[in-house]
Design an enzyme around this catalytic site. Structure first.
Site, PDB file in Angstrom:
ATOM      1  N   ASP A 181      -9.695  45.358  46.849  1.00 32.37           N
ATOM      2  CA  ASP A 181     -10.107  44.087  47.627  1.00 32.37           C
ATOM      3  C   ASP A 181      -9.642  43.098  46.845  1.00 32.37           C
ATOM      4  O   ASP A 181     -10.965  42.913  45.485  1.00 32.37           O
ATOM      5  CB  ASP A 181     -11.404  43.552  48.185  1.00 32.37           C
ATOM      6  CG  ASP A 181     -11.746  42.336  49.501  1.00 32.37           C
ATOM      7  OD1 ASP A 181     -10.916  41.411  49.237  1.00 32.37           O
ATOM      8  OD2 ASP A 181     -13.133  42.069  49.627  1.00 32.37           O
ATOM      9  N   ILE A 182      -8.769  41.849  46.575  1.00 40.01           N
ATOM     10  CA  ILE A 182      -8.839  41.253  45.425  1.00 40.01           C
ATOM     11  C   ILE A 182      -9.156  39.833  45.405  1.00 40.01           C
ATOM     12  O   ILE A 182      -9.833  39.145  44.345  1.00 40.01           O
ATOM     13  CB  ILE A 182      -6.985  40.806  45.454  1.00 40.01           C
ATOM     14  CG1 ILE A 182      -6.492  39.606  46.589  1.00 40.01           C
ATOM     15  CG2 ILE A 182      -5.802  41.898  44.809  1.00 40.01           C
ATOM     16  CD1 ILE A 182      -5.714  39.189  46.471  1.00 40.01           C
ATOM     17  N   ALA A 192      -0.523  38.948  49.105  1.00 36.69           N
ATOM     18  CA  ALA A 192      -1.730  39.589  50.022  1.00 36.69           C
ATOM     19  C   ALA A 192      -2.815  36.955  50.296  1.00 36.69           C
ATOM     20  O   ALA A 192      -2.462  36.884  49.924  1.00 36.69           O
ATOM     21  CB  ALA A 192      -2.903  39.966  48.916  1.00 36.69           C
ATOM     22  N   TYR A 221      -5.458  27.101  55.164  1.00 34.05           N
ATOM     23  CA  TYR A 221      -4.005  27.855  54.775  1.00 34.05           C
ATOM     24  C   TYR A 221      -3.281  26.926  53.811  1.00 34.05           C
ATOM     25  O   TYR A 221      -3.282  27.016  52.953  1.00 34.05           O
ATOM     26  CB  TYR A 221      -3.296  28.271  55.893  1.00 34.05           C
ATOM     27  CG  TYR A 221      -2.186  28.903  55.203  1.00 34.05           C
ATOM     28  CD1 TYR A 221      -2.452  30.334  55.041  1.00 34.05           C
ATOM     29  CD2 TYR A 221      -1.410  28.418  55.584  1.00 34.05           C
ATOM     30  CE1 TYR A 221      -1.536  30.882  54.645  1.00 34.05           C
ATOM     31  CE2 TYR A 221       0.118  29.076  55.445  1.00 34.05           C
ATOM     32  CZ  TYR A 221      -0.148  30.088  54.682  1.00 34.05           C
ATOM     33  OH  TYR A 221       1.470  31.545  54.369  1.00 34.05           O
ATOM     34  N   LYS A 248      -2.906  27.528  49.257  1.00 32.28           N
ATOM     35  CA  LYS A 248      -1.972  28.355  49.037  1.00 32.28           C
ATOM     36  C   LYS A 248      -1.365  26.537  48.070  1.00 32.28           C
ATOM     37  O   LYS A 248      -0.548  26.459  46.899  1.00 32.28           O
ATOM     38  CB  LYS A 248      -0.238  27.811  50.102  1.00 32.28           C
ATOM     39  CG  LYS A 248      -0.338  28.926  50.799  1.00 32.28           C
ATOM     40  CD  LYS A 248      -0.666  30.483  50.240  1.00 32.28           C
ATOM     41  CE  LYS A 248      -0.388  31.394  50.891  1.00 32.28           C
ATOM     42  NZ  LYS A 248      -0.374  32.574  50.127  1.00 32.28           N
ATOM     43  N   ASN A 292       9.154  30.700  58.269  1.00 29.84           N
ATOM     44  CA  ASN A 292       8.174  31.181  58.685  1.00 29.84           C
ATOM     45  C   ASN A 292       9.172  32.584  58.718  1.00 29.84           C
ATOM     46  O   ASN A 292      10.318  32.949  58.919  1.00 29.84           O
ATOM     47  CB  ASN A 292       8.233  30.710  60.546  1.00 29.84           C
ATOM     48  CG  ASN A 292       7.346  29.956  60.460  1.00 29.84           C
ATOM     49  OD1 ASN A 292       6.003  29.589  60.573  1.00 29.84           O
ATOM     50  ND2 ASN A 292       7.901  28.701  60.713  1.00 29.84           N
TER      51      ASN A 292
END
Length: 306
Positions: free
Chosen positions: A51-52, A77, A144, A148, A173
């Site tokens: 789990d990073i 990830a 989200y 990013k 996408n």
């Protein structure tokens, strides 16, 4: 090359791992399998259940042995969807921001040369200029998208402060072989296919005229490899990865075929379409797949198998 792929059990990550292995590279996978599938894991790659987003994952002597000598980290990830991030903003931030920062710090600590970060066209929000190039203003419309953008800024900072080579790829996408066909990470094509198979009408948000740029997973893989192994020096460069064409939700529903129904609209861009000239010009990259051709061929195969 010795490569590390985070999210290597996911849709895009597993396609990248397969290509790297095919090309003869040594590949390491980090994935916690929260959204990835163990069936996607390439048997020739070394897999670590990690789990990073947990900084304790990087403190052991075993991690030093794993990451020492890694040439390139491909960081895919993520908690990768807009709507789930709106529902769970803290969870989204922890995975997408803290996870990215933990990986950057591990790269600095263990002497990794290059870090390729998976970003998103979502950072542009409802862009004023279509097609949109990398110099246009960013305007995140979801946790989200903001996650990013923060990840991109951390990449630039690590290049500036610690001399870690970084490059950020803003995908449109993604679609293609191995794409999710169920769950929260399923794209509009997968959702429509699910509904059709269940005998339900395909649900179109709003009027269905919103348009999206869809890029083939094989083209995304090629972009990662091109920038990951290029000899040029990269210090937080940002590059679009798009197909150069946008399609409406109504068009996709028509290609798949079947009954539809409209549901209430939601906050989202009217159109996304990326200008990928910089990637094409500097890294000899070109999109190779037409969405319409891929969707129609996929439907023919499904019909022939029934």
């Amino acid at each position: 090359m010795r490569c590390l792929v985070t999210g290597g059990a996911g849709f895009i990550g597993s396609n990248l791992v397969d290509k790297l292995v095919e090309d003869g590279h040594e590949v390491i996978i980090f994935d916690n399998l929260s959204s990835g599938n163990s069936e996607n894991l390439n048997k020739e790659a070394k897999f670590f259940l990690i789990d990073i987003s947990n900084p304790n994952s990087f403190q052991s002597k075993n991690m030093e042995a794993v990451m020492s000598g890694v040439d390139v980290v491909f960081h895919l990830a993520a908690f990768p969807r807009v709507e789930p991030s709106i529902q769970e903003p803290l969870h989204s931030h922890n995975i997408n921001v803290n996870g990215t920062l933990n990986m950057l710090e591990a790269c600095r600590k263990y002497g990794v040369k290059r870090f390729v970060f998976t970003s998103s066209s979502a950072v542009y929000g409802d862009a004023e200029k279509i097609p949109t190039n990398e110099f246009e203003e960013t305007n995140p419309m979801s946790p989200y998208a903001l996650n990013k953008l923060i990840g991109e800024q951390y990449c630039k900072l690590y290049s500036l402060l610690y001399n870690l080579e970084t490059v950020c790829l803003r995908y449109s996408n993604a679609y293609g072989e191995g794409q999710p066909t169920s769950g929260a990470y399923c794209n509009v094509m997968g959702i429509f296919e699910q509904q059709k198979e269940k005998g339900e009408p395909m649900t179109i948000v709003g009027d269905g005229e919103q348009k999206r740029d869809f890029v083939y997973v094989g083209d995304i893989v090629k972009a990662n490899i091109q920038v990951g192994f290029d000899e040029c020096y990269l210090r937080g460069a940002v590059l679009n990865v798009g197909s150069g064409k946008s399609y409406s939700v109504n068009q996709i529903a028509e290609w798949i075929g079947g009954e539809t129904k409209n549901i209430p609209s939601r906050l989202e861009p009217k159109e996304t379409l990326l200008d990928s000239y910089q990637l094409m010009d500097s890294f000899d990259w070109q999109p190779t797949m037409e969405l319409e051709k891929w969707v129609k061929n996929r439907q023919k195969k499904k019909e022939s198998n029934t």
